[in-house]
Motif scaffolding. Structure first.
Motif, PDB file in Angstrom:
ATOM      1  N   MET A 129     106.817   7.428  43.491  1.00 29.28           N
ATOM      2  CA  MET A 129     106.220   7.008  44.756  1.00 29.28           C
ATOM      3  C   MET A 129     105.298   5.826  44.478  1.00 29.28           C
ATOM      4  SD  MET A 129     107.440   9.207  47.011  1.00 29.28           S
ATOM      5  CE  MET A 129     106.399   9.530  48.424  1.00 29.28           C
ATOM      6  N   ARG A 130     105.651   4.646  45.025  1.00 23.95           N
ATOM      7  CA  ARG A 130     104.842   3.462  44.777  1.00 23.95           C
ATOM      8  C   ARG A 130     103.471   3.569  45.439  1.00 23.95           C
ATOM      9  NH1 ARG A 130     109.748   1.103  45.514  1.00 23.95           N
ATOM     10  NH2 ARG A 130     109.306   0.872  47.744  1.00 23.95           N
ATOM     11  N   LEU A 131     102.483   3.055  44.749  1.00 22.38           N
ATOM     12  CA  LEU A 131     101.142   2.955  45.322  1.00 22.38           C
ATOM     13  C   LEU A 131     101.071   1.746  46.262  1.00 22.38           C
ATOM     14  CD1 LEU A 131      99.163   3.806  42.090  1.00 22.38           C
ATOM     15  CD2 LEU A 131      99.200   5.177  44.186  1.00 22.38           C
ATOM     16  N   PRO A 132     100.196   1.735  47.227  1.00 19.51           N
ATOM     17  CA  PRO A 132     100.191   0.697  48.267  1.00 19.51           C
ATOM     18  C   PRO A 132     100.139  -0.731  47.754  1.00 19.51           C
ATOM     19  CG  PRO A 132      98.714   2.479  48.862  1.00 19.51           C
ATOM     20  CD  PRO A 132      99.174   2.765  47.470  1.00 19.51           C
ATOM     21  N   ALA A 133      99.468  -0.991  46.652  1.00 20.03           N
ATOM     22  CA  ALA A 133      99.261  -2.378  46.206  1.00 20.03           C
ATOM     23  C   ALA A 133     100.478  -2.990  45.543  1.00 20.03           C
ATOM     24  CB  ALA A 133      98.084  -2.450  45.233  1.00 20.03           C
ATOM     25  N   THR A 134     101.572  -2.215  45.342  1.00 24.20           N
ATOM     26  CA  THR A 134     102.702  -2.737  44.581  1.00 24.20           C
ATOM     27  C   THR A 134     103.686  -3.512  45.412  1.00 24.20           C
ATOM     28  OG1 THR A 134     103.933  -0.672  44.840  1.00 24.20           O
ATOM     29  CG2 THR A 134     102.525  -0.895  42.894  1.00 24.20           C
ATOM     30  N   GLY A 135     103.505  -3.578  46.731  1.00 29.10           N
ATOM     31  CA  GLY A 135     104.324  -4.479  47.536  1.00 29.10           C
ATOM     32  C   GLY A 135     105.602  -3.860  48.033  1.00 29.10           C
ATOM     33  N   PRO A 136     106.555  -4.726  48.499  1.00 29.74           N
ATOM     34  CA  PRO A 136     107.763  -4.266  49.172  1.00 29.74           C
ATOM     35  C   PRO A 136     108.759  -3.632  48.231  1.00 29.74           C
ATOM     36  CG  PRO A 136     107.837  -6.633  48.897  1.00 29.74           C
ATOM     37  CD  PRO A 136     106.476  -6.188  48.447  1.00 29.74           C
ATOM     38  N   ALA A 137     109.817  -3.105  48.848  1.00 33.58           N
ATOM     39  CA  ALA A 137     110.784  -2.310  48.097  1.00 33.58           C
ATOM     40  C   ALA A 137     111.443  -3.075  46.975  1.00 33.58           C
ATOM     41  CB  ALA A 137     111.855  -1.763  49.040  1.00 33.58           C
ATOM     42  N   GLN A 138     111.566  -4.411  47.076  1.00 29.49           N
ATOM     43  CA  GLN A 138     112.293  -5.152  46.068  1.00 29.49           C
ATOM     44  C   GLN A 138     111.408  -5.557  44.888  1.00 29.49           C
ATOM     45  OE1 GLN A 138     115.506  -7.228  49.014  1.00 29.49           O
ATOM     46  NE2 GLN A 138     115.105  -8.247  47.134  1.00 29.49           N
ATOM     47  N   SER A 139     110.122  -5.185  44.887  1.00 27.63           N
ATOM     48  CA  SER A 139     109.307  -5.444  43.714  1.00 27.63           C
ATOM     49  C   SER A 139     109.741  -4.532  42.588  1.00 27.63           C
ATOM     50  CB  SER A 139     107.828  -5.220  44.029  1.00 27.63           C
ATOM     51  OG  SER A 139     107.595  -3.878  44.379  1.00 27.63           O
ATOM     52  N   ALA A 140     109.501  -4.959  41.366  1.00 26.94           N
ATOM     53  CA  ALA A 140     109.923  -4.159  40.222  1.00 26.94           C
ATOM     54  C   ALA A 140     109.074  -2.910  40.130  1.00 26.94           C
ATOM     55  CB  ALA A 140     109.782  -4.975  38.942  1.00 26.94           C
ATOM     56  N   SER A 141     109.733  -1.788  39.907  1.00 34.00           N
ATOM     57  CA  SER A 141     109.010  -0.542  39.690  1.00 34.00           C
ATOM     58  C   SER A 141     108.471  -0.519  38.267  1.00 34.00           C
ATOM     59  CB  SER A 141     109.944   0.651  39.910  1.00 34.00           C
ATOM     60  OG  SER A 141     110.398   0.688  41.229  1.00 34.00           O
ATOM     61  N   ALA A 142     107.484   0.332  38.040  1.00 29.25           N
ATOM     62  CA  ALA A 142     106.937   0.433  36.693  1.00 29.25           C
ATOM     63  C   ALA A 142     107.993   0.925  35.735  1.00 29.25           C
ATOM     64  CB  ALA A 142     105.755   1.407  36.700  1.00 29.25           C
ATOM     65  N   ALA A 143     108.061   0.304  34.560  1.00 28.03           N
ATOM     66  CA  ALA A 143     109.073   0.684  33.584  1.00 28.03           C
ATOM     67  C   ALA A 143     108.487   1.510  32.456  1.00 28.03           C
ATOM     68  CB  ALA A 143     109.738  -0.571  33.001  1.00 28.03           C
ATOM     69  N   SER A 144     107.213   1.839  32.531  1.00 24.28           N
ATOM     70  CA  SER A 144     106.570   2.503  31.408  1.00 24.28           C
ATOM     71  C   SER A 144     107.106   3.892  31.160  1.00 24.28           C
ATOM     72  CB  SER A 144     105.060   2.578  31.650  1.00 24.28           C
ATOM     73  OG  SER A 144     104.791   3.332  32.807  1.00 24.28           O
ATOM     74  N   ALA A 145     107.653   4.535  32.197  1.00 27.62           N
ATOM     75  CA  ALA A 145     108.182   5.887  32.015  1.00 27.62           C
ATOM     76  C   ALA A 145     109.689   5.874  32.066  1.00 27.62           C
ATOM     77  CB  ALA A 145     107.633   6.810  33.091  1.00 27.62           C
ATOM     78  N   SER A 146     110.297   4.733  31.722  1.00 31.23           N
ATOM     79  CA  SER A 146     111.743   4.590  31.844  1.00 31.23           C
ATOM     80  C   SER A 146     112.322   4.183  30.505  1.00 31.23           C
ATOM     81  CB  SER A 146     112.089   3.532  32.896  1.00 31.23           C
ATOM     82  OG  SER A 146     111.476   3.850  34.119  1.00 31.23           O
ATOM     83  N   HIS A 147     113.636   4.416  30.340  1.00 27.59           N
ATOM     84  CA  HIS A 147     114.286   4.036  29.107  1.00 27.59           C
ATOM     85  C   HIS A 147     115.066   2.751  29.311  1.00 27.59           C
ATOM     86  CE1 HIS A 147     117.056   6.516  31.384  1.00 27.59           C
ATOM     87  NE2 HIS A 147     118.037   5.921  30.743  1.00 27.59           N
ATOM     88  N   SER A 148     115.344   2.064  28.247  1.00 30.96           N
ATOM     89  CA  SER A 148     116.013   0.770  28.325  1.00 30.96           C
ATOM     90  C   SER A 148     117.458   0.936  28.706  1.00 30.96           C
ATOM     91  CB  SER A 148     115.938   0.067  26.959  1.00 30.96           C
ATOM     92  OG  SER A 148     116.814  -1.035  26.912  1.00 30.96           O
ATOM     93  N   PRO A 149     118.007   0.057  29.584  1.00 29.19           N
ATOM     94  CA  PRO A 149     119.420   0.163  29.944  1.00 29.19           C
ATOM     95  C   PRO A 149     120.327  -0.102  28.771  1.00 29.19           C
ATOM     96  CG  PRO A 149     118.455  -1.865  30.822  1.00 29.19           C
ATOM     97  CD  PRO A 149     117.329  -1.043  30.264  1.00 29.19           C
ATOM     98  N   ALA A 150     119.821  -0.725  27.728  1.00 31.88           N
ATOM     99  CA  ALA A 150     120.652  -0.972  26.568  1.00 31.88           C
ATOM    100  C   ALA A 150     120.722   0.243  25.667  1.00 31.88           C
ATOM    101  CB  ALA A 150     120.106  -2.161  25.771  1.00 31.88           C
ATOM    102  N   GLY A 151     119.932   1.314  26.025  1.00 31.14           N
ATOM    103  CA  GLY A 151     119.963   2.549  25.253  1.00 31.14           C
ATOM    104  C   GLY A 151     119.076   2.471  24.031  1.00 31.14           C
TER     105      GLY A 151
END
Length: 374
Positions: free
Chosen positions: A352-374
């Motif tokens: 759930m994005r916090l208010p200051a992060t802008g519209p839907a097409q802004s990049a989501s935080a990647a800190s809790a995500s894994h790389s698409p390259a594996g």
């Protein structure tokens, strides 16, 4: 031709803590759950005919994009098939300028609003079709998508092969070959039976099959922060709702978004209590961009399309994860069994994005995500 229907924009609103057991319940279609990315479940899709109604367009530049998309649109109009085009703003603007008289048969919609969470794309196409033979152009990836979003796009494209087989929707999925990272393009080849490049359509040699998700997108999610608050639940939902509401309020979510997160977490926890005997674990944390809520239990989901399609209102069960996807900005999902046959369980991570992060097409935080390259 019947005019295209309107679609309301969807609301925008490595260590795993498994307590699994070989006796864990396997939820076939009901309730909130996740799409399994495992060979034993996906193999069911191999009985379906190879779908040629789902093609990836790997385009190089705007002219290449317009040539193939306009050909797809014109063919649909000639066949009496309304067209839904779910596109990011730049692609939508380019297409709008070239439609001319075709515009009355084409509904342009903002992919950033509807498909910010990729699990909303198939329900939008389903709503648009309403039993008719239609065409859809959906461009789910653009520069700036987070790694987590990229993997959920791959999951969406994989299960689309099940949803579209023998159905009323023919889909063309553009990908910007010049602007997107190579793993995104590899995932497109992995999840589409046909690929169009340089004006030529061919069978994809790397297509994995219906509902088969690329291996990097089936890896365990990164572990939450060690200090993330957690709640064990096994009796009722009130502690879950209070825990989530209190944390979300302190994190800065608006009242409406806080209610959405409480609703989503409650749906997942209710599914745990309904389908498992061991209860579940809920964890919450945040970074500068978003609040994250993770629910784990020892169940599994056997329906690859759970959460990716809207069921009739009178259906018994199966609405929970669809609802979760409607109110959350992103839902990451892992469920199923390990190679040795033991049950891993189910993990669902809500963003759930916090208010200051802008519209839907802004990049989501990647800190809790894994790389698409594996």
């Amino acid at each position: 031709m019947q005019a295209p229907d309107r679609i309301a924009a969807a609301p925008v609103s490595r260590q795993r803590r498994w307590r699994g057991s070989s006796k864990a319940a396997c939820r076939e279609t009901g309730g909130s759950g996740v799409v399994p990315g495992h060979e034993d479940i996906a193999a069911a899709g191999e009985r379906l005919p190879r779908s040629h109604g789902h093609a990836a367009l790997l385009y190089s530049g705007q002219a290449d994009f317009l040539t193939s998309v306009l050909e797809f649109v014109r063919e649909g109009v000639r066949n009496g098939e309304p067209v839904l085009a779910l596109l990011p703003e730049q692609s939508a603007g380019a297409l709008r300028c070239e439609l001319g008289g075709l515009g009355q048969d084409v509904l342009l919609a903002n992919m950033g609003e509807i498909g910010g969470n990729p699990a909303r794309i198939l329900p939008a196409a389903q709503t648009f079709a309403a039993g008719r033979q239609v065409r859809c152009v959906w461009e789910p990836a653009w520069p700036g998508r987070s790694d987590a979003e990229v993997c959920e796009i791959a999951r969406h494209e994989a299960v689309s092969n099940l949803a579209l087989a023998g159905g009323s929707v023919t889909a063309l999925c553009p990908y910007d070959a010049a602007g997107l990272p190579s793993p995104v393009l590899e995932y497109a080849r992995d999840t589409h039976p046909d690929v169009i490049e340089h004006g030529q359509r061919a069978v994809s040699s790397s297509y994995l099959g219906p509902a088969r998700i690329p291996a990097p997108c089936r890896q365990p999610l990164p572990a939450p922060p060690a200090a993330a608050p957690q709640l064990q639940y096994d009796l009722d939902l009130r502690p879950v709702r209070d825990f989530v509401s209190g944390y979300a309020s302190g994190a800065g979510l608006s009242e409406a978004r806080r209610a959405d997160l409480v609703l989503a977490a409650g749906e997942l926890a209710a599914n745990t209590l309904r389908h498992t005997a061991g209860g579940g674990t809920l964890q919450l944390w945040q970074d500068e961009h978003e609040v994250l809520c993770q629910v784990t239990d020892d169940g599994c989901i056997a329906d690859p399309l759970a959460g990716f399609r809207r069921l009739p209102p009178d259906s018994l069960g199966g609405h929970g994860l669809w609802l979760v996807n409607q109110v959350c900005d992103l839902v990451e999902m892992r469920s199923g069994s390990r190679v040795d046959g033991t049950v891993d369980g189910t993990m669902v991570r809500l963003h759930m994005r916090l208010p200051a992060t802008g519209p839907a097409q802004s990049a989501s935080a990647a800190s809790a995500s894994h790389s698409p390259a594996g």
